[in-house]
Design a protein around this motif. Sequence first.
Motif, PDB file in Angstrom:
ATOM      1  N   ALA A  79     -69.385  20.392  26.904  1.00  0.00           N
ATOM      2  CA  ALA A  79     -68.981  21.656  26.718  1.00  0.00           C
ATOM      3  C   ALA A  79     -69.752  22.559  27.553  1.00  0.00           C
ATOM      4  N   GLY A  80     -70.730  22.368  27.459  1.00  0.00           N
ATOM      5  CA  GLY A  80     -71.867  23.393  27.971  1.00  0.00           C
ATOM      6  C   GLY A  80     -71.552  23.229  29.779  1.00  0.00           C
ATOM      7  N   ALA A  81     -71.414  22.052  30.234  1.00  0.00           N
ATOM      8  CA  ALA A  81     -70.874  21.831  31.509  1.00  0.00           C
ATOM      9  C   ALA A  81     -69.701  22.631  31.991  1.00  0.00           C
ATOM     10  N   LEU A  82     -68.727  22.650  31.174  1.00  0.00           N
ATOM     11  CA  LEU A  82     -67.377  23.056  31.203  1.00  0.00           C
ATOM     12  C   LEU A  82     -67.476  24.618  31.338  1.00  0.00           C
ATOM     13  N   SER A  83     -68.430  24.988  30.365  1.00  0.00           N
ATOM     14  CA  SER A  83     -68.479  26.552  30.289  1.00  0.00           C
ATOM     15  C   SER A  83     -69.065  27.263  31.443  1.00  0.00           C
ATOM     16  N   GLN A  84     -70.152  26.523  32.092  1.00  0.00           N
ATOM     17  CA  GLN A  84     -70.646  27.019  33.106  1.00  0.00           C
ATOM     18  C   GLN A  84     -69.619  27.002  34.365  1.00  0.00           C
ATOM     19  N   ARG A  85     -68.693  25.880  34.267  1.00  0.00           N
ATOM     20  CA  ARG A  85     -67.787  26.013  35.355  1.00  0.00           C
ATOM     21  C   ARG A  85     -67.010  27.137  35.173  1.00  0.00           C
ATOM     22  N   ALA A  86     -66.800  27.375  34.136  1.00  0.00           N
ATOM     23  CA  ALA A  86     -65.888  28.619  34.030  1.00  0.00           C
ATOM     24  C   ALA A  86     -66.637  29.922  33.988  1.00  0.00           C
ATOM     25  N   SER A  87     -67.909  29.891  34.312  1.00  0.00           N
ATOM     26  CA  SER A  87     -68.704  30.936  34.674  1.00  0.00           C
ATOM     27  C   SER A  87     -68.919  31.731  33.196  1.00  0.00           C
ATOM     28  N   MET A  88     -68.888  31.039  32.148  1.00  0.00           N
ATOM     29  CA  MET A  88     -69.604  31.347  30.793  1.00  0.00           C
ATOM     30  C   MET A  88     -70.807  31.122  30.301  1.00  0.00           C
ATOM     31  N   PRO A  89     -71.492  31.538  29.316  1.00  0.00           N
ATOM     32  CA  PRO A  89     -72.730  30.909  28.853  1.00  0.00           C
ATOM     33  C   PRO A  89     -72.512  29.572  28.202  1.00  0.00           C
ATOM     34  N   ILE A  90     -73.731  28.998  28.286  1.00  0.00           N
ATOM     35  CA  ILE A  90     -73.518  27.414  27.664  1.00  0.00           C
ATOM     36  C   ILE A  90     -73.203  27.233  26.131  1.00  0.00           C
ATOM     37  N   VAL A  91     -73.759  28.796  25.515  1.00  0.00           N
ATOM     38  CA  VAL A  91     -73.761  28.839  24.153  1.00  0.00           C
ATOM     39  C   VAL A  91     -72.339  28.981  23.669  1.00  0.00           C
ATOM     40  N   ILE A  92     -71.455  29.317  24.547  1.00  0.00           N
ATOM     41  CA  ILE A  92     -70.013  29.430  23.969  1.00  0.00           C
ATOM     42  C   ILE A  92     -69.455  27.984  23.972  1.00  0.00           C
ATOM     43  N   GLY A  93     -69.702  27.142  24.833  1.00  0.00           N
ATOM     44  CA  GLY A  93     -69.377  25.871  24.603  1.00  0.00           C
ATOM     45  C   GLY A  93     -69.827  25.214  23.651  1.00  0.00           C
ATOM     46  N   GLN A  94     -71.071  25.223  23.269  1.00  0.00           N
ATOM     47  CA  GLN A  94     -71.712  24.765  21.977  1.00  0.00           C
ATOM     48  C   GLN A  94     -71.140  25.179  20.972  1.00  0.00           C
ATOM     49  N   LEU A  95     -70.702  26.495  20.605  1.00  0.00           N
ATOM     50  CA  LEU A  95     -70.225  27.101  19.556  1.00  0.00           C
ATOM     51  C   LEU A  95     -68.825  26.580  19.383  1.00  0.00           C
ATOM     52  N   LEU A  96     -68.152  26.429  20.509  1.00  0.00           N
ATOM     53  CA  LEU A  96     -66.713  25.927  20.514  1.00  0.00           C
ATOM     54  C   LEU A  96     -66.697  24.258  20.039  1.00  0.00           C
ATOM     55  N   VAL A  97     -67.511  23.671  20.102  1.00  0.00           N
ATOM     56  CA  VAL A  97     -67.686  22.306  19.855  1.00  0.00           C
ATOM     57  C   VAL A  97     -68.036  22.248  18.127  1.00  0.00           C
ATOM     58  N   GLY A  98     -68.796  23.422  17.613  1.00  0.00           N
ATOM     59  CA  GLY A  98     -68.889  23.272  16.161  1.00  0.00           C
ATOM     60  C   GLY A  98     -67.523  23.695  15.604  1.00  0.00           C
ATOM     61  N   ILE A  99     -66.850  24.445  16.075  1.00  0.00           N
ATOM     62  CA  ILE A  99     -65.584  24.810  15.567  1.00  0.00           C
ATOM     63  C   ILE A  99     -64.329  23.761  15.672  1.00  0.00           C
ATOM     64  N   LEU A 100     -64.627  22.861  16.905  1.00  0.00           N
ATOM     65  CA  LEU A 100     -63.816  21.798  17.169  1.00  0.00           C
ATOM     66  C   LEU A 100     -64.248  20.499  16.134  1.00  0.00           C
ATOM     67  N   LEU A 101     -65.380  20.341  15.920  1.00  0.00           N
ATOM     68  CA  LEU A 101     -65.796  19.218  15.195  1.00  0.00           C
ATOM     69  C   LEU A 101     -66.041  19.539  13.694  1.00  0.00           C
ATOM     70  N   GLY A 102     -65.837  20.788  13.340  1.00  0.00           N
ATOM     71  CA  GLY A 102     -66.291  21.090  12.074  1.00  0.00           C
ATOM     72  C   GLY A 102     -64.964  21.162  11.122  1.00  0.00           C
ATOM     73  N   PRO A 103     -65.057  21.707   9.910  1.00  0.00           N
ATOM     74  CA  PRO A 103     -64.026  21.741   8.982  1.00  0.00           C
ATOM     75  C   PRO A 103     -62.944  22.660   9.508  1.00  0.00           C
ATOM     76  N   ALA A 104     -62.901  23.456  10.307  1.00  0.00           N
ATOM     77  CA  ALA A 104     -61.862  24.132  10.712  1.00  0.00           C
ATOM     78  C   ALA A 104     -60.705  23.461  11.642  1.00  0.00           C
ATOM     79  N   VAL A 105     -61.135  22.343  12.352  1.00  0.00           N
ATOM     80  CA  VAL A 105     -60.294  21.729  13.057  1.00  0.00           C
ATOM     81  C   VAL A 105     -60.321  20.257  12.618  1.00  0.00           C
ATOM     82  N   LEU A 106     -61.372  19.426  13.224  1.00  0.00           N
ATOM     83  CA  LEU A 106     -61.230  17.870  13.138  1.00  0.00           C
ATOM     84  C   LEU A 106     -61.702  17.432  11.764  1.00  0.00           C
ATOM     85  N   GLY A 107     -62.949  18.032  11.344  1.00  0.00           N
ATOM     86  CA  GLY A 107     -63.528  17.743  10.248  1.00  0.00           C
ATOM     87  C   GLY A 107     -64.356  16.575  10.376  1.00  0.00           C
TER      88      GLY A 107
END
Length: 393
Positions: free
Chosen positions: A17-45
């Motif tokens: 996710a960090g690599a994809l974030s940088q490809r999209a010219s966004m901070p790595i932390v955005i990708g890491q945060l989205l991983v938490g949302i995806l893997l966490g109770p909000a989506v996949l659990g």
Amino acid sequence: MGYIGEIALILFATTIAGALSQRASMPIVIGQLLVGILLGPAVLGWVRPDSLLHAGAEIGVIILMFIAGLESDLQLLKKYFRPAISVATLGVILPMVVFYIYGEVMHQGFERSLFWGVVFSATSVSISVEVLREFGRLNSKEGATVLGAAVVDDILAVLILSVFVSMFGNVTGGQDSSMPLWQSLLLQVAYFVMVYLIIRWLAPHFIRLFERLPVPQATSIMSLVLCMGMAYLADLTGLSAVIGAFFAGIAIAQTPAHKEVTSTISPIGYAFFVPIFFVSVGLDMRLDHLLTNLLLIIGLTIAALLTKLIGGGLGARFLGFNLKSSYVVGAGMISRGEMALIIAQIGYEAHLLAPELYSEIIIVIVLSTVLAPLMLKHAISLLPSPKAARNDD
């Protein structure tokens, strides 16, 4: 041993996710945060908050703030002291006032409304630095002012956070302390005296002593001891642990071991503990009521963009910058990034953010971080070329 698999999954997913974030010219932390949302109770659990992840996240935020202290350039701050102080101060005051009023309008109560201001007074200029470097403006007066103001902003942010949590954490269900207020304040004053002595005198002697030990990485290990020790003592006095870690980083940054410690600690932090922290932020998010609060998110995002833009820009304008340069400085201070995420998470755990609005606050931080470089690029495009600017000078 299920936690081993969870950690492996977190590290793998945050790297991709960090690599994809940088490809999209966004901070790595955005990708890491989205991983938490995806893997966490909000989506996949697949990953749920537990004591082990919480401990890893706490270590992650302490190391992250230690690295932030290591990277704080006090020499640059001395060179551009007046504009840095002006930009940072107005860039903190305006968001504090506007978001406090906004919170009161939203019936958040005094403490939580004020904490909205604390969250959005923070600045993280790592992405602004990349934009300034890309356009050859990093060493310009605008770029140097943004970097200097970022140092002041970081110091103000951790001070305000610590004092706020110390004063209001008990009121809203945070730390429990039967210590009288005067005694708590006296301890905190003593702590800051100790911080000054460590930065000015103890840290250099401390480092020289452990450089003589015939142990691999002894200096880096003892720097971590100093970091954890100062964080622990800060927590004992009722302050936030992050302030101890941050000032430990500043103390080590003033010693000859600065580069060695940075090169050793940064890989440990960014490879393991820091991703766990940002994933933990995403794990606490919920997406089921975002559409209901869409107007709130839009309003908070506009306020987040304008308060830093206007506050930082006015600070530069008062010191003689023209309108275009002031626009660049203000735009360079917009990004909230990891600093605001750290403050929001600490506030959430201290019950200083309403749980039902936590996800919305995090989304606004993300949006302001993503939109900040776009505004900065537009501001830089209005400036004369660096060569023309030098000829004017």
